[in-house]
Design an enzyme around this catalytic site. Structure first.
Site, PDB file in Angstrom:
ATOM      1  N   ASP B 181       0.903  -1.144   0.000  1.00  0.00           N
ATOM      2  CA  ASP B 181       0.000   0.000   0.000  1.00  0.00           C
ATOM      3  C   ASP B 181       0.941   1.193   0.000  1.00  0.00           C
ATOM      4  O   ASP B 181       1.569   1.498   1.015  1.00  0.00           O
ATOM      5  CB  ASP B 181      -0.874  -0.018   1.260  1.00  0.00           C
ATOM      6  CG  ASP B 181      -1.826   1.168   1.303  1.00  0.00           C
ATOM      7  OD1 ASP B 181      -1.584   2.152   0.577  1.00  0.00           O
ATOM      8  OD2 ASP B 181      -2.802   1.123   2.070  1.00  0.00           O
ATOM      9  N   HIS B 182       1.068   1.833  -1.152  1.00  0.00           N
ATOM     10  CA  HIS B 182       2.160   2.804  -1.279  1.00  0.00           C
ATOM     11  C   HIS B 182       2.064   3.952  -0.285  1.00  0.00           C
ATOM     12  O   HIS B 182       3.039   4.644  -0.033  1.00  0.00           O
ATOM     13  CB  HIS B 182       2.234   3.349  -2.723  1.00  0.00           C
ATOM     14  CG  HIS B 182       1.110   4.261  -3.082  1.00  0.00           C
ATOM     15  ND1 HIS B 182      -0.057   3.805  -3.630  1.00  0.00           N
ATOM     16  CD2 HIS B 182       0.966   5.602  -2.951  1.00  0.00           C
ATOM     17  CE1 HIS B 182      -0.872   4.832  -3.827  1.00  0.00           C
ATOM     18  NE2 HIS B 182      -0.276   5.932  -3.428  1.00  0.00           N
ATOM     19  N   HIS B 244      -5.832   2.692   2.326  1.00  0.00           N
ATOM     20  CA  HIS B 244      -5.116   3.906   2.742  1.00  0.00           C
ATOM     21  C   HIS B 244      -5.680   4.500   4.037  1.00  0.00           C
ATOM     22  O   HIS B 244      -4.941   4.777   4.978  1.00  0.00           O
ATOM     23  CB  HIS B 244      -5.224   4.991   1.662  1.00  0.00           C
ATOM     24  CG  HIS B 244      -4.642   4.612   0.341  1.00  0.00           C
ATOM     25  ND1 HIS B 244      -3.627   3.698   0.198  1.00  0.00           N
ATOM     26  CD2 HIS B 244      -4.923   5.044  -0.909  1.00  0.00           C
ATOM     27  CE1 HIS B 244      -3.323   3.587  -1.080  1.00  0.00           C
ATOM     28  NE2 HIS B 244      -4.089   4.386  -1.775  1.00  0.00           N
TER      29      HIS B 244
END
Lengths: 389, 493
Positions: B181-182, B244
């Site tokens: 999950d960047h 996120h």
């Protein structure tokens, strides 16, 4: 009145960028790049100020080049007191082409006492239909978490959807009713807006701020304990203003609105008098009426709409009192104050009317942010203006 | 420095590789953060030559590298380390050829059998891809390590997430799986932990005794940008909130980990997710909001409504905005609401966490003065201007007492001269180093889906109904009502 610091020219670093026909995304990218550029320059000289500090978004909307230049000067001067980002939008809705031209100016400087200050100005010329959605240009450019002052130079379109959307982004609306093209109608509209949204978004008026000297002189007169009784024995007030027509009565009406709202007077009726004078009558309590006269006078050295004199007559404890404050012929910035109380000889004084720059007035507005006295005065002043119609 | 390795990018001709992965690897090369012998083997359905792949890679680096201008020498070396093999994911023979090519490259470049697989392909392809890797024996660590990076979304609901996890764990051990999950690779996200646990002054007030509420905003100004087909099946809740936004919740709410290592950090995050109170069916209308944008203006440009976007069903009921009020039922956060909102076509791109504190218990300066000021708040800005602000009241310099809210700001951009690395750069290096701290664990994913699934099921039954909002606004009216019902309002980010 707060005085603004001058800059140290040798301690100012700037970055500039200009492009025509840009997108807002390109402008945002360039703003970030310029911030980084100024920050990275810190490497060369540790003594120079840190370029990031910001306590205000000043959104200035100008209708033409002249207004835009004024907004630039004010924003720049204000920056020494309020490190800020100025968004200056010059609107040209009549252009056929939807276009955005951008000028970015960023500078870091130190005040004489060594305070680091940053000033950023993002000037956009917006043409065509995009002018109807300037809120969508302004919102992404606002520095988050700091108050936003919307300063609409010239004639704010107070009932336009575009204006109202912009107002939703703002914490303060600043206008100058002295520069309204149709001051009578727009002031009434402003009062309507204040009644509708004034609790959420306070409103300030440069014209009102410039009346501070007059208000202080009147208030100071009634300040001593022995004169307090006269405050509740006022029976007549006259205000002279420069210029003809109902639009030039705005400042005079605001002054009257200030007194009426502060002293709890209720407007009974108004009447047109001779020679440009108008009269109104306030109910000031059981069996007591206050008569007021607003009179148009010539005034070559003054701008139209400026107040040139105020006279107050009062009775208390069987004694009569008369206060007259009049601009002298010598200059617009000087007044003569005459005080007659009872049998004592007339006291005459010459006083200076403090002249503040637009930037200094704006600092005062920003420090106060919410000015309930103005809001009350505007409501009462508008009621008076309307009664004279 | 990581051990020498080969990286296989599945979907190497796709958008993610073009915009993010290849430019990130180039930037790592430029910063000399790649191990010696490192090479990329692109694998995708497109039947193109190695030269064509390198040409495309050159274009993507030139266009999307965060470090500009591009260094021609570094670029030349970088392109020399790129290889390509056409692979059809349903073709077992292609995976045998892939295995052979990896052995060949490994021997040439002395990478010791280390291979990292990056799944930059659409999620529906994952199961087949993982099965083929297993069947071809590519997951076996006979010589060197094998790791697999899986892009979000990790499933589309709890059931599919469990299935995907089961499949991955059938072929790879959990410690070989890196769910990316960047957001977790962003400097400010990592700084949440440093801010909280590297300082002693914040943690004492980081609890329900002092905190009034936590407000998390993940806003994009973009629409679906050519991903209408995918997005219409996902929606804001699954696309952003499930991953996120809940990651930000866990980092804000977690207890101090024993150490900054993968197990300790991820254990604490999982505890938060376990403490998130599931929403009952009856609570959905008052605790969740879903919206869909109509036409409007964003960044001065007229934009179409969601249902007019290409590849979107003109009658779509997919939400492009989601807001949720959640509670973390533990000692620290009892009765502190966490408000989360995420949406597309908002006025600007911004991700921030606002920790709002309670007002002073006694109004020394009068009710009117206190009302004029905002409550104290910490604002952790994730993007675009990464930094931290502290809001507090100060006296206006003048006679008398007038209070104004002022900010104390820290900005990465101007506080550190060196640029923050891109999130993908950081995460690629971490994976090569074998550090999964900033990657998501299987149980974390499943717990997040457990919470989201209940909402999703209620929304499918029309509770609450889908509200419209104009593109360029901060979401539907219901979003404001969610906070107004509690006497609060969203900040203007």
């Amino acid at each position: 009145m707060i005085r603004l610091h001058p800059r140290h020219p040798d301690q100012v670093r700037t970055a500039e960028w200009h492009e025509r026909g840009v997108t807002l995304a390109e402008v945002l990218g360039e703003v970030t790049r310029m911030q980084a550029q100024l920050a990275h320059q810190d490497l060369d000289n540790d003594s120079l100020p840190h370029p990031r500090s910001c306590c205000l978004n000043l959104v200035a909307i100008a209708d033409d080049e002249e207004e835009a230049r004024l907004a630039e000067r004010v924003g720049h001067a204000l920056a020494s007191h309020h490190p800020l980002r100025q968004l200056l939008l010059e609107l040209a809705p009549s252009h056929n082409l939807d276009r955005l031209d951008a000028w970015l100016h960023s500078e870091a400087h130190q005040t004489p006492d060594g305070m680091p200050v940053q000033f950023e100005r993002i000037r956009l010329k917006v043409t065509g239909a995009t002018t109807e959605r300037i809120d969508s240009l302004v919102a992404p450019l606002l520095v988050p978490g700091v108050p936003t002052c919307l300063w609409w130079l010239g004639n704010p379109p107070l009932s336009d959807a575009a204006f109202l959307r912009l107002l939703e982004l703002s914490d303060l609306l600043a206008v100058d009713s002295a520069s309204f093209e149709r001051p009578f109608l727009l002031t009434l509209e402003l009062a309507g807006l204040a009644a509708a949204v004034g609790r959420q978004v306070p409103i300030s008026d440069f014209h009102w701020a410039r009346l501070q000297g007059w208000r202080e002189m009147v208030a100071q007169f009634f300040q001593p304990d022995e004169r307090r009784g006269f405050l509740h024995g006022i029976n007549a007030i006259g205000v002279d203003y420069v210029g003809e027509g109902r639009g030039n009565r705005v400042a005079a009406a605001l002054l009257m609105g200030w007194m009426a709202s502060a002293l709890g007077w209720k407007l009974k009726r108004a009447a047109a008098g001779a020679g440009g004078a108008v009269a109104a009558f306030y109910n000031a309590g059981p069996g007591r009426t206050v008569e007021i006269h607003l009179r148009s006078v010539p005034g070559e050295s003054l701008a139209e709409g400026e107040v040139s004199a105020i006279r107050i007559d009062a009775m208390a404890g069987g004694r009569a009192c008369a206060l007259a404050i009049e601009r002298t012929a010598a200059g617009a910035e000087q007044v003569e104050m005459r005080i007659d109380i009872g049998e004592v000889e007339t006291l005459t004084q010459r006083l200076r009317l403090e002249t503040a720059s637009p930037a200094e007035l704006l600092v005062e507005m920003l420090n106060g942010l919410r000015d309930p006295v103005y809001m009350r005065s505007l409501a009462a002043g508008a009621e008076l203006l309307k009664a004279f119609r | 420095m990581a051990e020498p390795t080969l990286m296989v990018i599945f979907g190497a001709t796709g958008d993610l590789a073009k915009r993010k992965l290849l430019p990130s690897i180039y930037n790592l090369a430029r910063q000399r953060l790649l191990p010696p012998g490192f090479a990329v083997l692109g694998a995708a359905m497109d039947d193109i030559s190695e030269e064509e792949f390198r040409d495309r890679a050159k274009q993507s680096v030139t266009q999307f590298s965060r470090i500009q201008p591009v260094d021609e020498e570094v670029l030349k070396d970088f392109l020399g380390n790129l290889f390509y093999l056409p692979v059809k994911f349903d073709d077992a023979g292609a995976f045998k050829r892939l295995k052979a090519r990896l052995e060949e490259l490994g021997n040439q470049r002395h990478t010791g059998g280390n291979v990292t697989f990056y799944c930059a392909v659409p999620p529906p392809v994952y199961p087949e891809l993982v099965q083929q890797l297993g069947a071809a024996g590519l997951a076996k660590e006979q010589r060197g390590y094998r790791r697999i990076i899986v892009e979000k979304p990790f499933g589309t609901d709890l059931k599919s997430a469990r299935e995907l996890n089961a499949l991955l764990q059938k072929v790879f051990r959990e410690d070989m799986v890196y769910r990316i999950d960047h957001y977790l690779g962003k400097e400010t996200v990592q700084n949440i932990m440093v801010f909280r646990f590297g300082n002693s002054i914040f943690e004492p007030v980081w609890n329900s005794q002092y905190v009034d509420s936590v407000q998390i905003t993940v806003a994009e100004e973009l629409g679906v940008e050519g991903r209408g087909g995918y997005y219409d099946r996902a929606g804001a809740l699954r696309d952003i909130v499930q991953n996120h936004a809940l990651q930000l919740v866990t980092l804000t709410a977690m207890e101090p980990p024993v150490a900054f290592d993968a197990a300790s950090v991820r254990d604490e995050k999982v505890k938060v997710l376990r403490a998130v109170r599931p929403l009952a069916v009856g609570e959905m209308p008052t605790r969740t909001v879903r919206g869909q944008y109509t036409g409007g203006y964003v960044l001065g440009q007229k934009v179409p409504g969601y249902r007019e976007e290409p590849s979107v069903d003109p009658n779509s009921e997919t939400e492009t905005f989601a807001a949720v009020k959640l509670q973390v039922d533990n000692w620290r956060w009892a009765d502190v609401p966490f408000y989360v909102r995420a949406g597309k076509r908002m006025p600007k791109q911004v991700t921030e966490i606002r920790v709002q504190f309670k007002r002073p218990p006694h109004l020394t300066f009068g009710r009117e003065q206190v009302r004029e000021t905002e409550p104290n708040a910490f604002i952790l800005r994730i993007q675009p201007e990464e930094g931290i602000s502290l809001k507090f009241s100060a006296k206006v310099p003048s006679g008398g007492i007038r209070l104004r809210t002022v900010n104390m700001d820290f900005l990465y951009l101007s506080s550190f001269v060196s640029d923050a690395p891109d999130a993908y750069e950081r995460l690629l290096v971490d994976c090569m180093l074998g550090d999964p701290t900033l990657f998501t664990r299987a149980d974390e994913v499943e717990l997040a889906w457990t919470f989201i699934d209940a909402i999703e099921q209620s929304w499918r039954r029309g509770k609450p109904p889908l509200e419209e909002y104009a593109a360029g606004s901060w979401g539907p009216n219901g979003s404001d009502r969610l906070l107004e019902a509690d006497g609060r309002k969203w900040p203007r980010p």
